[in-house]
Design a protein around this motif. Structure first.
Motif, short mmCIF file in Angstrom:
data_model
loop_
_atom_site.label_atom_id
_atom_site.label_comp_id
_atom_site.label_asym_id
_atom_site.label_seq_id
_atom_site.Cartn_x
_atom_site.Cartn_y
_atom_site.Cartn_z
N MET A 33 0.84 -1.20 0.00
CA MET A 33 0.00 0.00 0.00
C MET A 33 0.88 1.25 0.00
SD MET A 33 -2.74 -0.95 2.97
CE MET A 33 -3.61 0.63 2.76
N THR A 34 0.31 2.33 -0.47
CA THR A 34 0.94 3.64 -0.28
C THR A 34 0.22 4.28 0.90
OG1 THR A 34 -0.53 4.51 -2.00
CG2 THR A 34 1.72 3.99 -2.63
N THR A 35 0.89 4.28 2.03
CA THR A 35 0.30 4.79 3.25
C THR A 35 0.63 6.26 3.42
OG1 THR A 35 2.21 4.07 4.54
CG2 THR A 35 0.35 2.54 4.34
N GLY A 36 -0.15 6.89 4.27
CA GLY A 36 0.02 8.32 4.53
C GLY A 36 -1.31 9.02 4.40
N PHE A 37 -1.39 10.19 4.95
CA PHE A 37 -2.64 10.92 5.03
C PHE A 37 -2.77 11.90 3.88
CE2 PHE A 37 -5.06 14.50 7.18
CZ PHE A 37 -6.29 13.93 6.95
N THR A 38 -3.88 11.82 3.15
CA THR A 38 -4.21 12.81 2.13
C THR A 38 -5.24 13.76 2.74
OG1 THR A 38 -3.88 11.19 0.36
CG2 THR A 38 -5.12 13.18 -0.18
N PRO A 39 -4.84 14.96 3.15
CA PRO A 39 -5.79 15.85 3.82
C PRO A 39 -6.84 16.40 2.87
CG PRO A 39 -3.72 17.00 3.45
CD PRO A 39 -3.50 15.58 3.03
N GLY A 40 -8.06 16.43 3.34
CA GLY A 40 -9.13 17.04 2.58
C GLY A 40 -9.27 18.51 2.93
N MET A 41 -10.20 19.18 2.25
CA MET A 41 -10.39 20.61 2.50
C MET A 41 -10.76 20.87 3.94
SD MET A 41 -10.19 23.60 1.24
CE MET A 41 -10.12 23.25 -0.52
#
Length: 501
Positions: free
Chosen positions: A479-487
């Motif tokens: 997996m590509t882990t990490g947080f993608t922040p939303g608006m």
């Protein structure tokens, strides 16, 4: 089977059942005399709980006085079914005395009519053990394929949604119910259209209004049935099967499987959110499930796995509409989802294998999935995305092994930052977040696409779908882990930084 203290297990019960199976006519005659209770007591050896012995005795009394055609094949099949049931009652760690008591109910319901086979699902419910998918799965696995065919023919309309039965048997039963429902619904629409036209020409306004309402309801029901039928008849790489179908009332319930649910090593259940009813959403969730199945099996080929993956597009609860801010629909849906999951697990256990079971909860479906995961469950992986909250304040509240809860959030997905049903899952302690903004993904071998907004997590070649499929196949190392922040996250972080919130 339960026994009294210091006594052996109730093996004579199996002998009694064997006698009935081999020669039902003479066996029933044997138990028909005035001393039948003493005879049954002899067979049981007084080794079982009294309520169980009394229930069997009373049932044999009914059977002996109502069996007019003991040599009829259906009568013999009925007795054989009951015999097979009893063979499954020897493990008191699972069933206990209540299961023994159920034998009496099964006798009574099955054998009380000359036709032999009667309402088995109702007997299972009356017995108090028919709600347990493990019991159902063990019972089904214990009887012959000929009896499977007979049972499906006689009361498939009730077996199709019985949790614990194999997917292949459920598909046979549910397709027959769907076909009959479609025929009836089309005839109903034709009839009401004709009556409505006649009433309109005669200007019977009261009749016209009533017929218009009835016609609208009939058309809506037909549309729901056709939505399911359409998906079953679309050519797919992995042919669909009808795992769940209840068209008795609107908005209906249905679940379509892609791949072999009975043999697949990995199984993923897709749980949708707000407004996802059979008529308007069966096509969307089926596409998502089919796409996930294809990609998951591609990943298994890439990683040289020997097994396969199947998915279940599950619209098994009444999803909320504008009342999405409330918890009622999830509370009602939780036992339905739990029953589906335990049914999958039980049917695999009965076949001697343990599936790797993932639940994929989107939007309000993530709340339902999270709520289900707080109860006893067979879930191996919990994947939440576009989630307005998952019913917990920490991932450790889920009854799932640590490290097996995954959360995705796409840019522009405001729903994922509502915190309506608990804190934003992407910020919970104990979760693994996965990226959704596109780019390199080890399994893909190419750049992947970004997901944006609330409804693109399952789109082809998105980073989110690759990561979801990696979880489903057990390849979380890729997996590509990490947080993608939303608006919403960006706004919240900015307020924290500048206003001290």
């Amino acid at each position: 089977m339960a026994t009294t203290s210091g006594c052996e297990s109730a093996g004579p019960m199996a002998a009694l059942m064997s006698a009935l199976t081999k020669n039902p006519a003479s066996a029933l005659t044997f138990f028909a005399g005035a001393d039948r209770e003493q005879r049954v007591a002899y067979y049981l050896g007084h080794r079982v709980w009294w309520d169980g012995k009394a229930a069997v005795t009373a049932a044999l009394d009914v059977a002996a006085t109502t069996f007019t055609q003991p040599d009829d094949p259906r009568t013999i099949a009925s007795v054989s079914l009951t015999s097979a049931v009893v063979e499954q009652l020897d493990d008191d760690t699972i069933f206990g005395p209540q299961a023994l008591k159920s034998v009496g109910h099964l006798f009574t319901v099955h054998l009380a009519t000359p036709a032999g086979l009667n309402d088995l699902p109702r007997a299972l419910q009356v017995s108090g053990v028919g709600d347990d998918p493990r019991w159902v799965a063990n019972w089904w696995a214990s009887v012959s394929s000929d009896l499977h065919d007979l049972a499906l023919e006689q009361f498939g309309s009730q077996l199709g949604n019985l949790d614990g039965l194999p997917a292949a048997s459920r598909d046979i039963a549910n397709r027959a119910v769907l076909a009959g429902g479609l025929s009836d619904a089309r005839a109903d629409v034709d009839r009401l259209e004709r009556l409505f036209t006649e009433a309109s020409h005669k200007q019977y306004y009261g009749d016209t209004l009533a017929l218009s309402n009835s016609l609208d309801q009939a058309r809506r029901r037909l549309a729901m049935l056709e939505a399911v039928d359409t998906q079953l008849n679309i050519e797919q790489k992995y042919p669909p099967s009808l795992y769940l179908f209840d068209g008795t009332s609107l908005p209906g319930r249905a679940a379509i499987a892609f791949g072999d649910m009975d043999s697949a090593e990995n199984i993923a259940v897709l749980v949708p959110g707000m407004g996802s009813h059979v008529t308007n959403y069966m096509g969307y969730i089926s596409d998502n499930a089919a796409r996930t199945t294809i990609l998951a099996n591609e990943i298994q080929a890439i990683r040289h796995d020997s097994g396969t993956t199947a998915t279940l597009a599950w619209i098994g609860y009444d999803a909320p509409g504008l009342d999405v801010v409330f918890t009622h629909d999830a509370n009602v849906g939780q036992p339905l989802l739990s029953g589906t999951l335990w049914g999958i697990q039980a049917s695999h256990d009965a076949a001697g294998n343990d599936p790797h079971l993932s639940v994929l909860g989107h939007s309000y479906g993530s709340f339902l999935s999270g709520l289900t995961a707080t109860k006893d469950n067979p879930i191996d992986e919990l994947v939440l995305f576009g989630s307005p909250g998952a019913a917990v304040d920490s991932a450790y509240e889920f009854k799932i092994p640590a490290g097996h809860v995954f959360v995705g959030e796409a840019q522009g997905d405001f729903v994922a930052d509502l915190d309506r049903f608990g804190p934003d899952p992407s910020r919970l302690e104990g979760v693994t977040t996965f990226q959704t903004d596109g780019g390199d993904q080890p399994l893909a071998g190419q750049d992947t696409l970004a997901s944006s907004g609330h409804s693109q997590y399952y789109l082809a070649n998105t980073e989110s779908l690759w990561n979801i499929a990696a979880v489903v196949t057990g390849h979380t190392d890729s997996m590509t882990t990490g947080f993608t922040p939303g608006m919403g996250d960006l706004i919240r972080d900015d307020m924290d930084d500048n206003l001290g919130f």
